[in-house]
Motif scaffolding. Structure first.
Motif, PDB file in Angstrom:
ATOM      1  N   TYR A 711       0.835  -1.200   0.000  1.00  0.00           N
ATOM      2  CA  TYR A 711       0.000   0.000   0.000  1.00  0.00           C
ATOM      3  C   TYR A 711       0.868   1.247   0.000  1.00  0.00           C
ATOM      4  O   TYR A 711       0.659   2.182  -0.777  1.00  0.00           O
ATOM      5  CB  TYR A 711      -0.911  -0.042   1.224  1.00  0.00           C
ATOM      6  N   ASP A 732       3.192  11.012   7.577  1.00  0.00           N
ATOM      7  CA  ASP A 732       1.810  10.881   7.146  1.00  0.00           C
ATOM      8  C   ASP A 732       1.139   9.642   7.726  1.00  0.00           C
ATOM      9  O   ASP A 732       0.282   9.737   8.583  1.00  0.00           O
ATOM     10  CB  ASP A 732       1.736  10.828   5.612  1.00  0.00           C
ATOM     11  N   PHE A 733       1.586   8.477   7.239  1.00  0.00           N
ATOM     12  CA  PHE A 733       0.847   7.259   7.598  1.00  0.00           C
ATOM     13  C   PHE A 733       0.909   6.972   9.093  1.00  0.00           C
ATOM     14  O   PHE A 733      -0.074   6.624   9.718  1.00  0.00           O
ATOM     15  CB  PHE A 733       1.384   6.059   6.813  1.00  0.00           C
ATOM     16  N   LEU A 736       1.406   9.620  14.125  1.00  0.00           N
ATOM     17  CA  LEU A 736       1.183   9.601  15.569  1.00  0.00           C
ATOM     18  C   LEU A 736       2.389   9.031  16.307  1.00  0.00           C
ATOM     19  O   LEU A 736       2.766   9.502  17.382  1.00  0.00           O
ATOM     20  CB  LEU A 736      -0.067   8.776  15.883  1.00  0.00           C
ATOM     21  N   GLY A 858     -11.089  16.219   9.274  1.00  0.00           N
ATOM     22  CA  GLY A 858     -11.976  15.327  10.000  1.00  0.00           C
ATOM     23  C   GLY A 858     -11.239  14.247  10.734  1.00  0.00           C
ATOM     24  O   GLY A 858     -11.822  13.481  11.484  1.00  0.00           O
ATOM     25  N   SER A 859      -9.930  14.169  10.547  1.00  0.00           N
ATOM     26  CA  SER A 859      -9.205  13.151  11.285  1.00  0.00           C
ATOM     27  C   SER A 859      -7.868  13.726  11.751  1.00  0.00           C
ATOM     28  O   SER A 859      -7.197  14.451  11.014  1.00  0.00           O
ATOM     29  CB  SER A 859      -8.956  11.931  10.404  1.00  0.00           C
ATOM     30  N   LEU A 860      -7.522  13.386  12.952  1.00  0.00           N
ATOM     31  CA  LEU A 860      -6.274  13.859  13.528  1.00  0.00           C
ATOM     32  C   LEU A 860      -5.119  13.515  12.588  1.00  0.00           C
ATOM     33  O   LEU A 860      -5.055  12.402  12.060  1.00  0.00           O
ATOM     34  CB  LEU A 860      -6.072  13.158  14.879  1.00  0.00           C
ATOM     35  N   LEU A 861      -4.227  14.496  12.377  1.00  0.00           N
ATOM     36  CA  LEU A 861      -3.016  14.265  11.598  1.00  0.00           C
ATOM     37  C   LEU A 861      -3.273  14.025  10.116  1.00  0.00           C
ATOM     38  O   LEU A 861      -2.374  13.628   9.389  1.00  0.00           O
ATOM     39  CB  LEU A 861      -2.221  13.073  12.168  1.00  0.00           C
ATOM     40  N   GLU A 862      -4.500  14.229   9.684  1.00  0.00           N
ATOM     41  CA  GLU A 862      -4.754  14.046   8.256  1.00  0.00           C
ATOM     42  C   GLU A 862      -4.032  15.154   7.497  1.00  0.00           C
ATOM     43  O   GLU A 862      -4.182  16.323   7.817  1.00  0.00           O
ATOM     44  CB  GLU A 862      -6.261  14.107   7.994  1.00  0.00           C
ATOM     45  N   PRO A 863      -3.203  14.804   6.497  1.00  0.00           N
ATOM     46  CA  PRO A 863      -2.464  15.855   5.794  1.00  0.00           C
ATOM     47  C   PRO A 863      -3.412  16.706   4.944  1.00  0.00           C
ATOM     48  O   PRO A 863      -4.261  16.175   4.228  1.00  0.00           O
ATOM     49  CB  PRO A 863      -1.481  15.070   4.917  1.00  0.00           C
TER      50      PRO A 863
ATOM     51  N   ALA B  65      -9.327   6.134  12.860  1.00  0.00           N
ATOM     52  CA  ALA B  65      -8.132   5.865  12.073  1.00  0.00           C
ATOM     53  C   ALA B  65      -7.384   7.185  11.953  1.00  0.00           C
ATOM     54  O   ALA B  65      -7.868   8.122  11.321  1.00  0.00           O
ATOM     55  CB  ALA B  65      -8.515   5.340  10.699  1.00  0.00           C
ATOM     56  N   VAL B  66      -6.231   7.271  12.606  1.00  0.00           N
ATOM     57  CA  VAL B  66      -5.510   8.534  12.632  1.00  0.00           C
ATOM     58  C   VAL B  66      -5.031   8.869  11.223  1.00  0.00           C
ATOM     59  O   VAL B  66      -4.460   8.025  10.522  1.00  0.00           O
ATOM     60  CB  VAL B  66      -4.311   8.456  13.587  1.00  0.00           C
ATOM     61  N   GLY B  67      -5.273  10.116  10.803  1.00  0.00           N
ATOM     62  CA  GLY B  67      -4.854  10.537   9.480  1.00  0.00           C
ATOM     63  C   GLY B  67      -5.828  10.120   8.394  1.00  0.00           C
ATOM     64  O   GLY B  67      -5.639  10.451   7.228  1.00  0.00           O
ATOM     65  N   GLY B  68      -6.851   9.381   8.779  1.00  0.00           N
ATOM     66  CA  GLY B  68      -7.859   8.989   7.808  1.00  0.00           C
ATOM     67  C   GLY B  68      -7.416   7.886   6.866  1.00  0.00           C
ATOM     68  O   GLY B  68      -8.069   7.619   5.866  1.00  0.00           O
ATOM     69  N   TRP B  69      -6.318   7.213   7.175  1.00  0.00           N
ATOM     70  CA  TRP B  69      -5.860   6.123   6.324  1.00  0.00           C
ATOM     71  C   TRP B  69      -6.669   4.870   6.614  1.00  0.00           C
ATOM     72  O   TRP B  69      -7.249   4.739   7.690  1.00  0.00           O
ATOM     73  CB  TRP B  69      -4.362   5.829   6.568  1.00  0.00           C
TER      74      TRP B  69
END
Lengths: 935, 510
Positions: A711, A732-733, A736, A858-863, B65-69
């Motif tokens: 992936y 990114d991935f 955290l 909408g999500s923590l740490l989402e780039p 899901a942290v970062g939306g992944w």
């Protein structure tokens, strides 16, 4: 109503200390009233109970464990409840006269009332868990009341707590076995279903545990010794807890559970044997005492043994006798304790050799004492006589019990022993009366105490006489109690005069024998020898206990190591043992995938192995540091070859910085070149290494590329805009994780400052360990001036391109940090914000990037990608990575500051030439005196 | 999900605490402001945790899901009942400890209590980082992220342990950090091997993939993780570092360590042994370890002269109870173990705070130098007595209820080993009671030794938070019903595994 009664008592326990603030010692009077009101409330249910009914109420508590607050009033409970509350009321009205003005009234009254509530709860409990709760509550209150007198009380209180506490835990075991076996914690359900639900063996274990609990609480051999010890408590406490109520808890427990063991000969024989032995032993001991209170304590032990033996007989008659004896004993023993308290109070002593002739000065006191003592001695027409007659009758009828079918048990022998016990009882009762009251008066200025002081003692004494004359009024309640212990209704038929029966003969024999013993009372030596074996109990207890504590001390020392190595050894041994054993069971391996090993690997191994071996043998810190650095560099090179330039670069920089930071520190440590790694440590770590190698061999390189890896390779560019997969994983991935790691770095930076700052304040002068010549310094400086801007530029480039090519925040930060180190060594001042500012800024930048993702994405740490003028498209992950850079620089700065000895605030950078310095310190301990030796 | 999306809250316990820490560092110069920041932060964390508990109890495991992944590609955070309960309890005691420390700092004038005189007032930010680390371990659904949580804990706890930098603290800190690093290395190696063997570190996915591994391979992984966690949890025979390092730290620090750090290890054992390695392969081993932990720990405790060291040993000993429950591995066993963890965090923290008060009053924590406190400090006596009896498992306190649950669970299994464990736990109770009563009679009853000075003054700011935690501990007794309800449901979900796995990997995921 039951709940109201118990709540009233608990409320009184809470309010008593408050009331004591105003009323002082007179708090006892309102409390006595509360006790009587509570008793009245319970008596409302008496008609129903006497008619054969049960009053019951139940509230849920922990339904998940099946525990409910069930209260149940039956005949047995009613009898005990009346004793608890009735005697309690008397004690409460006695205490105000007994206590001095400056006693801790709040504490005493609070705990005493709490105890009464606990005792009431114990006898009313319809749920075994609640029973246990109340049981322990009474134990605790006893502990607090006995120990309350300061230093003398502490030891006996602890001893009592340990002994009765052990009993409580035995009860816990019994309760759990019963609850698990029957699936219920309700007493009635358990009594009804346990014989079917539990196996015979389980039931026997339950029986043993119940007996253990009861014997500790009711002071049976060999656990009796805590009771005489508990006599250090003040008289109201001794009279109430250690004569009338608390110690009856065990008897109550035996009565309560006896239906379960009706057919079990072991149960009955144990109770009879231990009970009778305790009875005789206690009576002997009582006869030997000079202190009236000690005499009464042993007498209580003896009487409790009597009751236990009666419960053991297990016939309707014996249980009737036991319940009657419980009541009779509560009456006469509470009286005697209160009167001894009065004598002590008035005459200043309770030693039988120092008082005498009190009859002349205090006739009423003497009369009441005689009345109670006669009841204890079993002289008609007192209630004690009635109870004892019933008891003899019951012993003689032992063979009628159903459990005796296959057992050759002699009722006559039991009765004979009981007679001897009763004779001894008579003798020590006589000793009280004769010793204290007969003969010439030895003291002057003795007067009768006032009526208010005597009245609480007079009531039960006279009640003992009245009940002795009309014992049949007790028929009803005793019958109900017997029914509650599993017998069908029988007519107790209590009477003062049963005609010329065998029991009467035994009573007469006991009294006659008692008189004989009393006449020969001056030969106590023979008696002392007779009871010597029984003293083994406390001795064994003390021995076993100190052995246990001694063992504990050794365990405690073992863990107090002062060095780290022993702790590590244990961990390694466990790991080797368990994982090694596990590894031996490995089989069914997937085949190794081709291409996992390369020829170049052998080169790496050839370099690594000697370095690692040398590292393990290195006794010198500096050498170890260099060798560890070497190992790191080799691995970095290897990683580069394997195609992981980011990881390799990071490792390389970390190794360099480690040496720069650690070397000056090591240089200041005492020289320990003589220390060699021990053989055991070598073997241990060697085995650990082998194990690690083995599991790596069997677990890695045997599967396809993971889904996550596929992936990342496929999606990194489209999803994050970065083509450096390692960096996209970091920022990114799995951002955290990175966030967590920079938090670690930030915390480490702060910690360095904290420790270093304190060192600086305490006069430790680190940092200037080496001295450089002016020429060398000049060269360094010039070099640095050239290198520094280049390094800074390189760091910037590495940072900016990190998302696409090797580089990124960690590497850039480390490189910048290296530049700082060079600057510091060459004495160039680089003005940076302070460490706290750096780490907090970095942390907050990273968090801001994380938060932007949360708010906009909408999500923590989402780039989140933003198009900026001039720059083009920028992802918030760059902001995140910037946070990483700043924190890393902050940590390096803090580490360097630690070397320089300042606390990270502005200060002159130190000229340190770490590797050039060599420190020799003669002493190993204490703050090292730094001696500088130029190379 | 009915209306409210609870899962938005999931990352907040970590993020809030970290942000608070960042701000608290910025304002290091202004102590008062720093205190406000940390108290407000932890109060928010507590509020969020409570909301999460409600949410998780109503709608099952909450995931983010942290970062939306996609779940198995990034890091997943999961808050189920177990995690939520741990969050609430840890936030509560951390807040209590922080308030206590503020009370201590505000009144600190003398040289001895110089923690706040450290060159930089970093206590508050570090506590917040510690709180974030603890929360992170509870909420993460990713094995590697769990390791990161451990690292945060380790770094911040090392800083707290060496606060002030006195020689004994540095020595204790070194022992602590070296042992912890070894445990971390073991843990990290295990993660690497887990990834090598399965290709994932997502715990829900691991739950499925580990089942497919050969038995021997799985056993090695299980053992390595277990050893790593057992060191953190101070299980016999790898507990020796704990009584060697905890007692030297300042009272609030020891309190929060004793309450939380070992429990993080216990939590990890509970989580991994149920989710990743079901079937109780190591149950017997764990039972023996639990027994030895209880007995050896408490024997160490009875002989100590210093109250802090004594309590450190009882801490070890009572870890055995939790391992006992985990090893029994039934719903009743797990549920009671979780209950006991909640109880023990509260009580052990409280006791160490109270010991701090005793130190203030009596000037020492050595039993030979204390005495007569019952007279001079009756409030302190009550504050010590209640949690102490709770610790000893005297009815009706929560410690007793937890123990009843554990013993019942053991009796239900009815093997000779579980009966042995029951006997051991009962003996441990008795010896705990003895150890506690020894402190009580020496420090509170016995006349003070002649060399004892005037009793010190204890600020109300320290007493009130300690009293608050005492009250929390007592409330567990009254809340035992609902609490056992939650732990029962938590245990059932943990053993069933599906609720957790389905929440992370909705049906059809690879």
């Amino acid at each position: 109503m039951l709940i109201a009664a118990l709540s009233l008592m608990l409320a009184a326990a809470v309010l008593a200390p408050l009331a004591a603030g105003r009323l002082g010692r007179r708090t006892g009077y309102p409390l006595a009233a509360v006790f009587l009101i509570t008793a009245g409330a319970l008596l409302v249910g008496a008609p129903e109970v006497m008619a054969g009914g049960v009053v019951e109420v139940s509230l849920p508590w922990v339904p998940e464990l099946g525990v409910e607050l069930t209260l149940r009033l039956n005949g047995l409970a009613l009898l005990f409840a009346m004793l608890v509350l009735g005697v309690g009321a008397l004690i409460m009205s006695y205490a105000p006269q007994y206590l001095s003005e400056d006693y801790e009234h709040a504490r005493l009254y609070g705990i005493l009332t709490l105890f009464a509530a606990g005792m009431l709860g114990l006898v009313l409990a319809g749920d075994v868990v609640l029973l246990l709760v109340m049981w322990e509550l009474t134990t605790l209150c006893s502990f607090l009341l006995v120990g309350g007198r300061g230093t003398d009380g502490a030891r006996p209180a602890t001893q009592a707590l340990v002994v009765t506490g052990a009993g409580g835990l035995a009860l816990l075991g019994a309760v759990v076995l019963l609850a698990v076996g029957t699936g219920s914690t309700d007493v009635a359900t358990i009594l009804a279903t346990a014989p079917q639900a539990l196996s015979a063996r389980e039931l026997t274990i339950v029986g043993a545990l119940v007996v253990l609990a009861a014997f500790t609480k009711s002071a049976q051999l060999p656990f009796h010794f805590w009771l005489p010890g508990a006599m250090v408590a003040i008289t109201p406490v001794s009279a109430y807890l250690h004569a009338a109520t608390l110690v009856k808890g065990g008897i109550y427990l035996l009565l309560l559970f006896s239906p379960l063991f009706a057919e079990n000969p072991v149960w009955h024989l144990t109770l009879m044997a231990v009970g009778l032995t305790t009875m005789l032993f206690g009576a002997f001991q009582a006869l030997l005492q000079h202190d009236l209170k000690a005499l009464l304590a042993y007498s209580t032990v003896s009487q409790l043994g009597f009751m236990v033996a009666l419960v053991g007989v297990g016939t309707a008659a014996s249980l009737a006798a036991a319940t009657l004896l419980v009541a009779a004993h509560a009456l006469f023993k509470a009286t005697l304790f209160m009167l001894v308290g009065i004598i002590d109070h008035e005459a200043g002593s309770r030693d039988i050799r120092r008082i005498g002739g009190l009859w002349r000065a205090m006739p009423v006191t003497a009369g009441l004492t005689a009345l109670a003592a006669m009841s204890m001695a079993g002289i008609p027409p007192l209630v004690g006589f009635v109870a004892k007659e019933e008891a003899f009758y019951a012993f003689l009828g032992t063979s009628q019990a159903t459990w005796t079918a296959d057992t050759a048990v002699s009722g006559a022998l039991a009765a004979g022993l009981a007679v001897v016990g009763a004779a001894l009882t008579f003798a020590y009762s006589a000793r009280i009366i004769v010793g204290a009251f007969a003969g010439p008066l030895v003291q002057t200025n003795l007067y009768e105490p006032k009526a208010a002081f005597l009245a609480p003692a007079a009531v039960p004494a006279i009640l003992g006489l009245v009940l002795g004359l009309v014992p049949f009024v007790l028929n009803g309640i005793v019958d109900r109690a017997v029914v509650d212990t599993g017998f069908t209704a029988t007519e107790a038929g209590l009477a003062l005069w049963h005609g010329f029966s065998a029991a009467l003969g035994l009573s007469a024999t006991a009294i006659g024998l008692g008189i004989l013993i009393h006449l020969r009372r001056n030969r106590p030596a023979i008696l002392a020898e007779a009871v010597a074996p029984a003293m083994l109990g406390p001795i064994l207890f003390d021995r076993a206990w100190s052995a246990l504590l001694g063992f504990g001390a050794r365990v405690g020392r073992g863990a107090h190591a002062l060095t780290t190595a022993p702790h590590l050894g244990g961990i390694l041994v466990v790991l080797l043992g368990l994982a090694g054993a596990g590894a031996l069971t490995i089989s069914d391996l997937a085949p190794m995938r081709p291409g996992t090993a390369q020829p170049a690997d052998w080169v790496v191994l050839a370099v690594l192995l000697p370095a690692v071996l040398a590292l393990a043998r290195a006794g010198d810190g500096m050498a170890a540091l260099v060798l560890a650095g070497t190992v790191g560099l080799v691995i970095a090179a290897w990683l580069m070859v394997l195609g992981a330039p980011d990881v390799a670069l990071t490792l390389l920089l970390v190794e360099v910085l480690t040496v720069v930071v650690a070397a000056p520190v090591l240089a200041r440590l005492p020289d320990r070149r003589g220390d060699r790694t021990g053989r055991r440590a070598l073997v241990g770590s060697g085995l650990a290494g082998l194990l690690a190698g083995a599991v790596v061999l069997v677990m890695t390189g045997r599967r396809e590329r993971s889904a996550a890896a596929e992936y990342y390779l496929a999606e990194a560019l489209p999803a994050t805009g970065g083509s450096n997969v390692v960096n996209t994983i970091l920022v990114d991935f799995r951002g955290l994780d990175t966030l967590g790691e920079i938090v670690v770095l930030a915390a480490a930076a702060l910690g360095l400052l904290s420790v270093a700052g304190r060192r600086a304040a305490s006069g430790w002068q680190p940092g200037r360990a080496g001295t450089l010549g002016a020429g060398e310094l000049l060269v360094l400086r010039v070099g640095a001036l050239v290198v520094l801007p280049l390094t800074a530029a390189a760091a910037l480039v590495l940072f900016l391109r990190g998302h696409d090519q090797p580089g990124g925040g960690f590497i850039a930060g480390l490189l910048a940090g290296s530049a700082l180190a060079v600057a510091r060594m060459s004495g160039i001042e680089v003005r940076l914000p302070s460490v706290p500012v750096l780490v907090s800024t970095g942390l907050l930048l990273a968090l801001a990037a994380a938060g932007i993702g949360l708010v906009w994405g909408g999500s923590l740490l989402e780039p989140i990608k933003v198009s900026l003028p001039l720059v083009g498209e920028v992802s918030t992950s760059l902001l995140f990575d910037l946070g990483v850079v700043v924190v890393v620089v902050g940590l390096v700065q803090a580490a360097l500051a630690n070397l320089a000895g300042d606390s990270g605030r502005a200060g002159p950078p130190a000229a340190a030439a770490p590797l050039a310095a060599r420190t020799a310190v003669p002493a190993r301990s204490g703050p090292p005196a730094v001696t500088e030796v130029a190379p | 999900m009915s209306g409210v999306d609870w899962s938005t809250l999931v990352p907040l316990p970590v993020v809030l605490a970290l942000a608070g820490a960042g701000v608290a560092v910025v304002v290091t110069g202004r102590i008062r402001l720093q205190r406000v920041v940390s108290v407000v932060t932890l109060s928010l964390v507590l509020a969020v945790s409570l909301a999460l508990l409600v949410g998780a109890d109503r709608s099952g495991p909450l995931t983010v899901a942290v970062g939306g992944w996609p779940a198995q590609m990034g890091i997943v955070l999961v808050v189920d009942r177990l995690a939520a309960l741990m969050l609430v309890v840890s936030a509560t005691v951390t807040l209590g400890v922080l308030l206590y420390a503020i009370g201590q700092g505000a009144a600190s004038t003398d040289e001895e209590q110089a923690d706040e005189d450290a060159p930089l007032p970093i206590f508050h930010p570090t506590m917040l980082v510690l709180s974030a680390g603890v929360s992170n371990t509870f909420i993460t659904g990713d094995l590697f992220n769990l390791y990161v949580g451990f690292e945060i804990l380790l770094a911040s706890s090392f800083v707290l342990l060496t606060l002030g930098g006195s020689a004994p603290r540095i020595r204790a800190g070194i022992s602590y950090v070296v042992v912890s690093l070894l445990a971390s290395v073991i843990f990290l190696s295990a993660i690497a091997l887990v990834y090598a063997a399965t290709g994932t570190v997502n715990m829900a996915q691991l739950a499925e993939r580990l089942d497919a591994l050969p038995d021997g391979t799985r056993l090695v992984l299980q053992v390595m993780l277990l050893v790593g966690f057992a060191v953190k949890a101070a299980v016999f025979p790898v507990f020796g570092w704990l009584p060697d390092s905890y007692p030297t730290a300042p009272a609030p620090v020891t309190a929060v360590f004793a309450g939380l750090l070992t429990k993080v290890g216990v939590y990890s054992i509970l989580r991994t042994q149920t989710l990743l390695f079901p079937g109780g392969q190591l149950a017997e081993l764990l039972l023996w370890a639990a027994l030895a932990t209880m007995i050896v720990g408490i024997l160490g405790a009875v002989a100590q002269d210093d109250i802090k060291r004594m309590l450190s040993f009882t801490l070890v000993s009572h870890i055995g109870y939790m391992i006992f429950g985990a090893a029994v591995g039934t719903v009743a066993g797990i549920s009671s173990a979780v209950f006991y963890v909640a109880h023990h965090i509260t009580v052990q923290t409280t006791l160490f705070l109270v010991i701090g008060l005793i130190e203030r009053y009596g000037g020492s924590t050595s039993l030979t130098r204390l005495g007569g406190l019952a007279k001079v400090a009756p409030v302190l006596a009550v504050l010590f007595f209640l949690p102490a009896m709770n610790l000893a498992g005297i009815p009706p306190f929560s410690g007793f209820l937890g123990k009843v649950g554990l013993i019942q669970a053991g009796a239900q299994q009815a093997t000779w080993l579980t009966y042995l464990l029951i006997a051991g736990s009962v003996l441990t109770s008795l010896l705990t009671l003895y150890a506690i009563s020894r402190v009580w009679s020496r420090a509170f009853w016995q006349a003070p030794p002649p060399e004892a000075g005037e009793p010190g003054r204890v600020p109300r700011g320290m007493t009130l938070p300690a009293a608050g935690l005492v009250a929390v501990g007592l409330s567990l007794t009254f809340l035992a019903g609902p609490l056992f309800g939650i732990t029962d449901r938590a245990a059932r979900d943990m053993l069933a595994r599906d609720p957790y796995i389905d929440a992370v990997l909705p049906a059809g995921a690879p």
